[in-house]
Design a protein around this motif. Structure first.
Motif, PDB file in Angstrom:
ATOM      1  N   SER A  58      18.627   7.938  -1.744  1.00 46.09           N
ATOM      2  CA  SER A  58      18.336   9.125  -0.787  1.00 46.09           C
ATOM      3  C   SER A  58      18.622  10.429  -1.810  1.00 46.09           C
ATOM      4  CB  SER A  58      19.199   9.141   0.184  1.00 46.09           C
ATOM      5  OG  SER A  58      20.424   9.336  -0.068  1.00 46.09           O
ATOM      6  N   GLN A  59      19.556  10.655  -2.506  1.00 43.23           N
ATOM      7  CA  GLN A  59      19.760  11.737  -3.396  1.00 43.23           C
ATOM      8  C   GLN A  59      18.389  12.015  -4.338  1.00 43.23           C
ATOM      9  OE1 GLN A  59      22.302  13.812  -3.464  1.00 43.23           O
ATOM     10  NE2 GLN A  59      24.200  12.682  -2.776  1.00 43.23           N
ATOM     11  N   VAL A  60      18.009  11.084  -5.007  1.00 38.83           N
ATOM     12  CA  VAL A  60      16.717  11.300  -5.782  1.00 38.83           C
ATOM     13  C   VAL A  60      15.517  11.595  -4.892  1.00 38.83           C
ATOM     14  CG1 VAL A  60      15.068   9.990  -7.519  1.00 38.83           C
ATOM     15  CG2 VAL A  60      17.539   9.989  -7.629  1.00 38.83           C
ATOM     16  N   SER A  61      15.438  10.585  -3.674  1.00 39.15           N
ATOM     17  CA  SER A  61      14.337  10.855  -2.897  1.00 39.15           C
ATOM     18  C   SER A  61      14.391  12.540  -2.346  1.00 39.15           C
ATOM     19  CB  SER A  61      14.096  10.121  -1.868  1.00 39.15           C
ATOM     20  OG  SER A  61      13.315  10.228  -0.845  1.00 39.15           O
ATOM     21  N   ASP A  62      15.542  12.809  -1.925  1.00 38.73           N
ATOM     22  CA  ASP A  62      15.625  14.415  -1.530  1.00 38.73           C
ATOM     23  C   ASP A  62      15.103  15.422  -2.485  1.00 38.73           C
ATOM     24  OD1 ASP A  62      16.380  13.288   0.989  1.00 38.73           O
ATOM     25  OD2 ASP A  62      18.424  13.817   0.564  1.00 38.73           O
ATOM     26  N   ALA A  63      15.552  15.043  -3.759  1.00 38.78           N
ATOM     27  CA  ALA A  63      15.384  15.962  -4.935  1.00 38.78           C
ATOM     28  C   ALA A  63      13.833  15.901  -5.171  1.00 38.78           C
ATOM     29  CB  ALA A  63      15.961  15.586  -6.185  1.00 38.78           C
ATOM     30  N   MET A  64      13.146  14.746  -5.353  1.00 41.68           N
ATOM     31  CA  MET A  64      11.749  14.765  -5.594  1.00 41.68           C
ATOM     32  C   MET A  64      11.105  15.182  -4.445  1.00 41.68           C
ATOM     33  SD  MET A  64      11.323  10.734  -7.066  1.00 41.68           S
ATOM     34  CE  MET A  64      10.739  10.177  -5.559  1.00 41.68           C
ATOM     35  N   THR A  91       0.860  -1.162  -0.029  1.00 48.02           N
ATOM     36  CA  THR A  91      -0.023   0.005  -0.028  1.00 48.02           C
ATOM     37  C   THR A  91       0.978   1.291  -0.033  1.00 48.02           C
ATOM     38  OG1 THR A  91      -0.269  -0.101   2.527  1.00 48.02           O
ATOM     39  CG2 THR A  91      -1.884  -0.979   1.249  1.00 48.02           C
ATOM     40  N   ARG A  92       2.126   0.977  -0.152  1.00 43.17           N
ATOM     41  CA  ARG A  92       3.292   2.226   0.006  1.00 43.17           C
ATOM     42  C   ARG A  92       3.319   2.775  -1.591  1.00 43.17           C
ATOM     43  NH1 ARG A  92       8.629   0.173   2.273  1.00 43.17           N
ATOM     44  NH2 ARG A  92       8.968   2.402   2.203  1.00 43.17           N
ATOM     45  N   THR A  93       3.224   4.134  -1.641  1.00 47.19           N
ATOM     46  CA  THR A  93       3.289   4.639  -2.916  1.00 47.19           C
ATOM     47  C   THR A  93       4.902   4.585  -3.508  1.00 47.19           C
ATOM     48  OG1 THR A  93       3.843   6.915  -2.031  1.00 47.19           O
ATOM     49  CG2 THR A  93       1.552   6.235  -2.432  1.00 47.19           C
ATOM     50  N   LEU A  94       5.089   4.964  -4.563  1.00 45.62           N
ATOM     51  CA  LEU A  94       6.421   5.085  -5.018  1.00 45.62           C
ATOM     52  C   LEU A  94       7.241   5.837  -4.347  1.00 45.62           C
ATOM     53  CD1 LEU A  94       5.789   5.073  -9.013  1.00 45.62           C
ATOM     54  CD2 LEU A  94       7.296   3.552  -7.942  1.00 45.62           C
ATOM     55  N   ALA A  95       6.773   7.347  -4.051  1.00 45.38           N
ATOM     56  CA  ALA A  95       7.482   8.205  -3.159  1.00 45.38           C
ATOM     57  C   ALA A  95       7.974   7.629  -1.861  1.00 45.38           C
ATOM     58  CB  ALA A  95       6.726   9.386  -2.768  1.00 45.38           C
ATOM     59  N   SER A  96       6.968   6.636  -1.339  1.00 44.15           N
ATOM     60  CA  SER A  96       7.345   6.034  -0.004  1.00 44.15           C
ATOM     61  C   SER A  96       8.483   5.252   0.050  1.00 44.15           C
ATOM     62  CB  SER A  96       6.235   5.659   0.820  1.00 44.15           C
ATOM     63  OG  SER A  96       6.325   5.018   1.820  1.00 44.15           O
ATOM     64  N   VAL A  97       8.156   4.201  -1.245  1.00 37.95           N
ATOM     65  CA  VAL A  97       9.172   3.152  -1.228  1.00 37.95           C
ATOM     66  C   VAL A  97      10.644   3.808  -1.500  1.00 37.95           C
ATOM     67  CG1 VAL A  97       7.587   1.203  -1.753  1.00 37.95           C
ATOM     68  CG2 VAL A  97       8.616   2.629  -3.606  1.00 37.95           C
ATOM     69  N   ILE A  98      10.774   4.704  -2.515  1.00 35.33           N
ATOM     70  CA  ILE A  98      11.897   5.421  -2.738  1.00 35.33           C
ATOM     71  C   ILE A  98      12.649   6.127  -1.795  1.00 35.33           C
ATOM     72  CG2 ILE A  98      13.181   7.210  -4.441  1.00 35.33           C
ATOM     73  CD1 ILE A  98      11.046   6.464  -6.494  1.00 35.33           C
ATOM     74  N   ALA A  99      11.934   6.497  -0.950  1.00 34.73           N
ATOM     75  CA  ALA A  99      12.237   7.409   0.415  1.00 34.73           C
ATOM     76  C   ALA A  99      12.852   6.369   1.532  1.00 34.73           C
ATOM     77  CB  ALA A  99      11.216   8.228   0.852  1.00 34.73           C
ATOM     78  N   GLY A 100      12.406   5.206   1.367  1.00 31.98           N
ATOM     79  CA  GLY A 100      12.739   4.260   2.159  1.00 31.98           C
ATOM     80  C   GLY A 100      14.112   3.424   1.831  1.00 31.98           C
ATOM     81  N   GLU A 153      21.024   5.318  -8.468  1.00 31.53           N
ATOM     82  CA  GLU A 153      21.432   5.121  -7.320  1.00 31.53           C
ATOM     83  C   GLU A 153      22.453   6.351  -7.109  1.00 31.53           C
ATOM     84  OE1 GLU A 153      21.687   0.289  -7.051  1.00 31.53           O
ATOM     85  OE2 GLU A 153      22.964   1.448  -8.366  1.00 31.53           O
ATOM     86  N   ASN A 154      22.679   6.429  -5.659  1.00 31.79           N
ATOM     87  CA  ASN A 154      23.454   7.495  -5.214  1.00 31.79           C
ATOM     88  C   ASN A 154      24.698   7.360  -5.678  1.00 31.79           C
ATOM     89  OD1 ASN A 154      21.465   8.291  -3.503  1.00 31.79           O
ATOM     90  ND2 ASN A 154      22.322   7.543  -1.578  1.00 31.79           N
ATOM     91  N   THR A 155      25.175   6.167  -6.050  1.00 34.14           N
ATOM     92  CA  THR A 155      26.650   6.162  -6.563  1.00 34.14           C
ATOM     93  C   THR A 155      26.879   6.758  -8.134  1.00 34.14           C
ATOM     94  OG1 THR A 155      26.022   4.027  -7.376  1.00 34.14           O
ATOM     95  CG2 THR A 155      27.481   4.014  -5.191  1.00 34.14           C
ATOM     96  N   ALA A 156      25.794   6.904  -8.581  1.00 28.42           N
ATOM     97  CA  ALA A 156      25.713   7.375  -9.992  1.00 28.42           C
ATOM     98  C   ALA A 156      26.048   8.859  -9.941  1.00 28.42           C
ATOM     99  CB  ALA A 156      24.277   7.207 -10.541  1.00 28.42           C
ATOM    100  N   PHE A 157      25.573   9.678  -8.881  1.00 29.67           N
ATOM    101  CA  PHE A 157      26.089  10.996  -8.619  1.00 29.67           C
ATOM    102  C   PHE A 157      27.181  11.083  -8.332  1.00 29.67           C
ATOM    103  CE2 PHE A 157      21.246  10.618  -8.221  1.00 29.67           C
ATOM    104  CZ  PHE A 157      20.876  11.808  -9.162  1.00 29.67           C
ATOM    105  N   GLU A 158      27.843  10.089  -7.309  1.00 30.57           N
ATOM    106  CA  GLU A 158      29.154  10.318  -6.680  1.00 30.57           C
ATOM    107  C   GLU A 158      30.194  10.013  -7.939  1.00 30.57           C
ATOM    108  OE1 GLU A 158      29.183   7.117  -3.796  1.00 30.57           O
ATOM    109  OE2 GLU A 158      27.787   7.999  -2.721  1.00 30.57           O
ATOM    110  N   GLU A 159      29.771   9.273  -8.711  1.00 28.33           N
ATOM    111  CA  GLU A 159      30.620   8.823 -10.139  1.00 28.33           C
ATOM    112  C   GLU A 159      30.808  10.163 -11.166  1.00 28.33           C
ATOM    113  OE1 GLU A 159      29.224   5.541 -11.988  1.00 28.33           O
ATOM    114  OE2 GLU A 159      29.896   4.238 -10.248  1.00 28.33           O
ATOM    115  N   LEU A 160      29.900  11.173 -11.018  1.00 30.73           N
ATOM    116  CA  LEU A 160      29.846  12.186 -11.520  1.00 30.73           C
ATOM    117  C   LEU A 160      30.854  13.425 -10.922  1.00 30.73           C
ATOM    118  CD1 LEU A 160      26.272  13.011 -12.639  1.00 30.73           C
ATOM    119  CD2 LEU A 160      27.899  12.162 -13.993  1.00 30.73           C
ATOM    120  N   GLY A 161      31.375  13.067  -9.869  1.00 29.86           N
ATOM    121  CA  GLY A 161      32.299  14.200  -9.015  1.00 29.86           C
ATOM    122  C   GLY A 161      31.621  15.304  -8.901  1.00 29.86           C
TER     123      GLY A 161
END
Length: 196
Positions: free
Chosen positions: A56-62, A42-51, A83-91
């Motif tokens: 977390s990077q995408v969740s915070d931005a959303m 019964t959890r929404t996309l926003a909730s499962v991504i936040a969990g 994933e957070n590592t995708a942003f980290e790899e961008l430096g």
């Protein structure tokens, strides 16, 4: 030519949504699959991504950009979540893009990670096999992503050539599916990566 491409993309979207909802048993199976998807959580996309800590990077931005409200609603979406590592790899560019001052640019990037309908990895694999090795879908941002398979992994390529793999288990929500991916499918807007 452009209209033909758009019609082709629309037709593939029409193909993909039923594939995601059923395993080939007709309309009755499709309805059962949709009910099963909704019954799983019964959890929404926003909730499962936040969990998910690794998202977390995408969740915070959303949340900051107001997209979390969209993903708490009744629509049906597939979100290809970097994933957070995708942003980290961008430096430095990744740090800039995820900075609060650049949320509009990040939201624009994320729109090209949102697909209509609830898809499954199995449905994508089936569609790839049935369509001679690749399937193209239009994103909510108006661009396209192309799914292919290589060495047993599903690859997704953005309109600008950016590539990522489906990475880890898809997370089912009441209003769609979140699929973690290994990278961003659209390069950041120039204003997000350069000093003005």
């Amino acid at each position: 030519m452009k209209n033909a491409k758009m019609l082709g993309a629309a037709a593939l979207v029409g193909l993909m949504v039923p594939l995601a909802a059923c395993s080939g048993g007709g309309e009755e199976t499709s309805d059962k699959a949709k009910t099963a998807l909704a019954d799983k959580t019964t959890r929404t996309l926003a909730s499962v991504i936040a969990g998910q800590n690794e998202l977390s990077q995408v969740s915070d931005a959303m949340a900051e950009a107001g997209l979390a409200g969209v993903f708490d609603g009744p629509g049906s979406y597939t979100v290809l979540v970097p994933e957070n590592t995708a942003f980290e790899e961008l430096g430095e560019a990744g740090k800039t893009l995820t900075d609060a001052a650049h949320r509009p640019e990040l939201v624009a990037v994320l729109r090209d990670h949102i697909l209509p309908g609830a898809l499954t990895a199995k449905a994508i694999e089936t569609a790839i096999a049935e369509n001679n090795g690749s399937v193209e879908m239009r994103t909510m941002g108006g661009d396209t992503v192309t799914f292919t398979q290589e060495d047993g992994k599903i690859l997704v390529t953005g309109a600008d050539g950016s590539r990522a793999t489906l990475d880890g288990q898809a997370i089912v929500a009441s209003n769609g599916v979140a699929m973690p991916i290994s990278g961003l499918l659209k390069k950041a807007a120039p204003s997000a990566t350069t000093q003005q």
